[in-house]
Design a protein around this motif. Structure first.
Motif, PDB file in Angstrom:
ATOM      1  N   VAL A 142       0.831  -1.206   0.000  1.00 38.39           N
ATOM      2  CA  VAL A 142       0.000   0.000   0.000  1.00 38.39           C
ATOM      3  C   VAL A 142       0.867   1.258   0.000  1.00 38.39           C
ATOM      4  O   VAL A 142       0.597   2.216  -0.731  1.00 38.39           O
ATOM      5  CB  VAL A 142      -0.949  -0.014   1.214  1.00 38.39           C
ATOM      6  N   LEU A 167     -11.253   3.408  -7.094  1.00 39.56           N
ATOM      7  CA  LEU A 167     -10.335   2.732  -6.184  1.00 39.56           C
ATOM      8  C   LEU A 167     -11.088   2.106  -5.009  1.00 39.56           C
ATOM      9  O   LEU A 167     -10.776   0.993  -4.575  1.00 39.56           O
ATOM     10  CB  LEU A 167      -9.283   3.719  -5.670  1.00 39.56           C
ATOM     11  N   LEU A 168     -12.099   2.811  -4.508  1.00 44.96           N
ATOM     12  CA  LEU A 168     -12.893   2.271  -3.408  1.00 44.96           C
ATOM     13  C   LEU A 168     -13.655   1.020  -3.851  1.00 44.96           C
ATOM     14  O   LEU A 168     -13.800   0.062  -3.078  1.00 44.96           O
ATOM     15  CB  LEU A 168     -13.869   3.336  -2.903  1.00 44.96           C
ATOM     16  N   THR A 171     -12.565  -1.144  -5.955  1.00 41.42           N
ATOM     17  CA  THR A 171     -11.569  -2.211  -5.917  1.00 41.42           C
ATOM     18  C   THR A 171     -11.366  -2.725  -4.491  1.00 41.42           C
ATOM     19  O   THR A 171     -11.319  -3.938  -4.257  1.00 41.42           O
ATOM     20  CB  THR A 171     -10.236  -1.706  -6.485  1.00 41.42           C
ATOM     21  N   VAL A 172     -11.244  -1.814  -3.535  1.00 46.97           N
ATOM     22  CA  VAL A 172     -11.050  -2.213  -2.133  1.00 46.97           C
ATOM     23  C   VAL A 172     -12.203  -3.097  -1.669  1.00 46.97           C
ATOM     24  O   VAL A 172     -12.004  -4.181  -1.088  1.00 46.97           O
ATOM     25  CB  VAL A 172     -10.935  -0.974  -1.230  1.00 46.97           C
ATOM     26  N   PHE A 212      -1.797   2.628  -7.778  1.00 49.49           N
ATOM     27  CA  PHE A 212      -2.758   2.899  -6.719  1.00 49.49           C
ATOM     28  C   PHE A 212      -3.830   1.825  -6.680  1.00 49.49           C
ATOM     29  O   PHE A 212      -4.303   1.440  -5.606  1.00 49.49           O
ATOM     30  CB  PHE A 212      -3.398   4.282  -6.922  1.00 49.49           C
ATOM     31  N   ASN A 213      -4.243   1.333  -7.849  1.00 49.51           N
ATOM     32  CA  ASN A 213      -5.269   0.300  -7.860  1.00 49.51           C
ATOM     33  C   ASN A 213      -4.739  -1.017  -7.293  1.00 49.51           C
ATOM     34  O   ASN A 213      -5.471  -1.742  -6.617  1.00 49.51           O
ATOM     35  CB  ASN A 213      -5.788   0.088  -9.284  1.00 49.51           C
ATOM     36  N   ALA A 269      -4.933  -0.673  -3.777  1.00 53.59           N
ATOM     37  CA  ALA A 269      -6.325  -0.830  -3.349  1.00 53.59           C
ATOM     38  C   ALA A 269      -6.696  -2.303  -3.210  1.00 53.59           C
ATOM     39  O   ALA A 269      -7.407  -2.692  -2.276  1.00 53.59           O
ATOM     40  CB  ALA A 269      -7.252  -0.136  -4.347  1.00 53.59           C
ATOM     41  N   LEU A 279      -5.197  -3.352   0.053  1.00 58.17           N
ATOM     42  CA  LEU A 279      -5.947  -2.787   1.170  1.00 58.17           C
ATOM     43  C   LEU A 279      -7.237  -3.574   1.382  1.00 58.17           C
ATOM     44  O   LEU A 279      -7.656  -3.815   2.522  1.00 58.17           O
ATOM     45  CB  LEU A 279      -6.252  -1.313   0.898  1.00 58.17           C
ATOM     46  N   GLY A 280      -7.850  -4.005   0.268  1.00 61.62           N
ATOM     47  CA  GLY A 280      -9.021  -4.871   0.369  1.00 61.62           C
ATOM     48  C   GLY A 280      -8.690  -6.195   1.036  1.00 61.62           C
ATOM     49  O   GLY A 280      -9.485  -6.722   1.833  1.00 61.62           O
TER      50      GLY A 280
END
Length: 398
Positions: free
Chosen positions: A52, A206-207, A209-210, A329-330, A333, A336-337
């Motif tokens: 991340v 991005l959210l 993807t998370v 960034f993806n 993500a 982060l998920g």
């Protein structure tokens, strides 16, 4: 597909083994280094957080480098990091080596995705991303079980030496087959790129993807106790069943790439809906052995069918930002998920309705991802309407 894509796949394979093989070696690591199993488990979290943080940092640092040079440098970091893991004399040094190795992860997949899309025609870009990500899925099918077996037979350090060798091979094939024609550095200022990535449509992408991957890992992190304590399988049956999961990963990844090349937005919404449905139905399937195995395969297919379309979607929404930074960034993500999903599953087990409820709670996560995606689409539609109205109004005033 060009040979250069399969060179990228080799790098993805090595990185996938490094990320996930530690799950099968927690007991060996904890015993050898004198730490508890939960403390050894933090080596997984440390790696995810390294991805991340490292994804945007490494992408910004290398943004003006030729992309082929970036890929080779990242594989060098990966190779040296795994050698440091193999040589680590203590838990702290192993954690540090894991975090350093993770810094190569996000940027490799981010830059690699951009290079992959530049190697093929426009109507095959998502399929090209899927081919590269096949390395990650093959790592789960073959690399992780083999690495676990090797670590159990010869010690966990032998596994990291084997992955170091994979890194050397990946560097060689990338150097040989990835053409220099795809290696132009990106122009522009990284600060303006970050501002572009902060736009609501990109942030919502991005959210999505998370949340999409969070549902998978809420279940997958605890798949072994689900299969043994609820379904009734013996411990020895878990590894063969995970091979079925890995086969589903490959199928879903390739199908997702084809669907995204066909129609991107329906592919995103459809794959998230299927994932939510599979997770919800698993609540009932895990009580029957045959149904449980079938749904493990479906879970892998549904989860990785979301990967190529989500990666392509973020790249398309991040117009005006550097593609490598947006792609990296993806990848961050996705990780982060992973971390959020594992936390959610643990929360449901420890403080919620228990292990049997993890699947239906997890199903709510990709459903929330669908809602976020629909909100992003609504904002896109409104922005396009505003863009059409403004020139028309200006013309009327003139």
């Amino acid at each position: 597909m060009p040979l250069a894509l399969y060179a990228l796949t080799a790098g993805a394979f090595g990185i996938g083994v490094t990320e996930f093989v530690i799950m099968g070696l927690l007991l060996e690591v904890s015993t050898d280094l004198g730490v508890s199993i939960p403390a050894a488990g933090l080596l997984i979290s440390g790696y995810a957080l390294g991805v991340v943080v490292g994804a945007p940092v490494m992408t910004v640092m290398t943004r003006r480098w030729p992309r082929k040079t970036v890929l080779l440098t990242l594989m060098l970091i990966f190779t040296l990091g795994n050698a440091a893991c193999a040589l680590a004399p203590s838990y702290a040094s192993l954690m540090m080596a894991r975090v350093v190795t993770a810094f190569a992860h996000g940027t490799f997949f981010g830059v690699g995705s951009v290079v992959a899309t530049g190697l093929v025609a426009a109507d095959r870009r998502a399929s090209a991303i899927a081919v590269m990500f096949t390395g990650l899925t093959v790592a789960n099918i073959l690399g992780v079980p083999f690495g676990t077996w090797l670590g159990q037979m010869l010690g966990w350090r032998a596994t990291f030496w084997a992955v170091t060798l994979v890194g050397v091979v990946a560097m060689a094939v990338i150097a040989l087959f990835v053409p220099r024609g795809t290696s132009a550095p990106e122009e522009g200022d990284w600060r303006s790129d970050l501002r572009a990535l902060a736009r609501p449509p990109v942030f919502l992408g991005l959210l999505t993807t998370v949340l999409g991957f969070g549902g998978l890992f809420a279940v997958f992190t605890y798949i072994a106790p689900i299969l043994t304590q609820i379904t009734g399988f013996e411990d020895a049956a878990v590894s063969p069943i995970l091979l079925v999961f890995g086969a589903g990963l490959i199928a879903g990844n390739l199908i997702g790439g084809r669907l995204a090349d066909w129609r991107l937005v329906p592919s995103i919404l459809g794959s998230l809906a299927v994932l939510a449905g599979v997770l919800a139905l698993m609540t009932f399937a895990i009580h029957d052995r045959i149904a449980a195995v079938a749904f493990i395969a479906l879970l892998g297919a549904a989860a990785f069918a979301t990967v190529p379309p989500l990666q392509m979607w973020v790249l398309e929404k991040a117009v005006g930002a550097g593609q490598s930074l947006a792609s990296s960034f993806n990848i961050a993500a996705f990780n982060l998920g992973n971390a959020a999903g594992a936390w959610l599953g643990g929360f449901v087990i420890d403080r919620g309705p228990g292990l049997g409820a993890v699947t239906w709670v997890a199903a709510l996560v990709p459903l929330s991802a669908m809602l976020v995606a629909l909100l992003a689409l609504r904002l896109d539609s409104r922005n396009r309407q505003n863009a059409d109205v403004v020139p028309a109004t200006s013309g009327a005033c003139d």
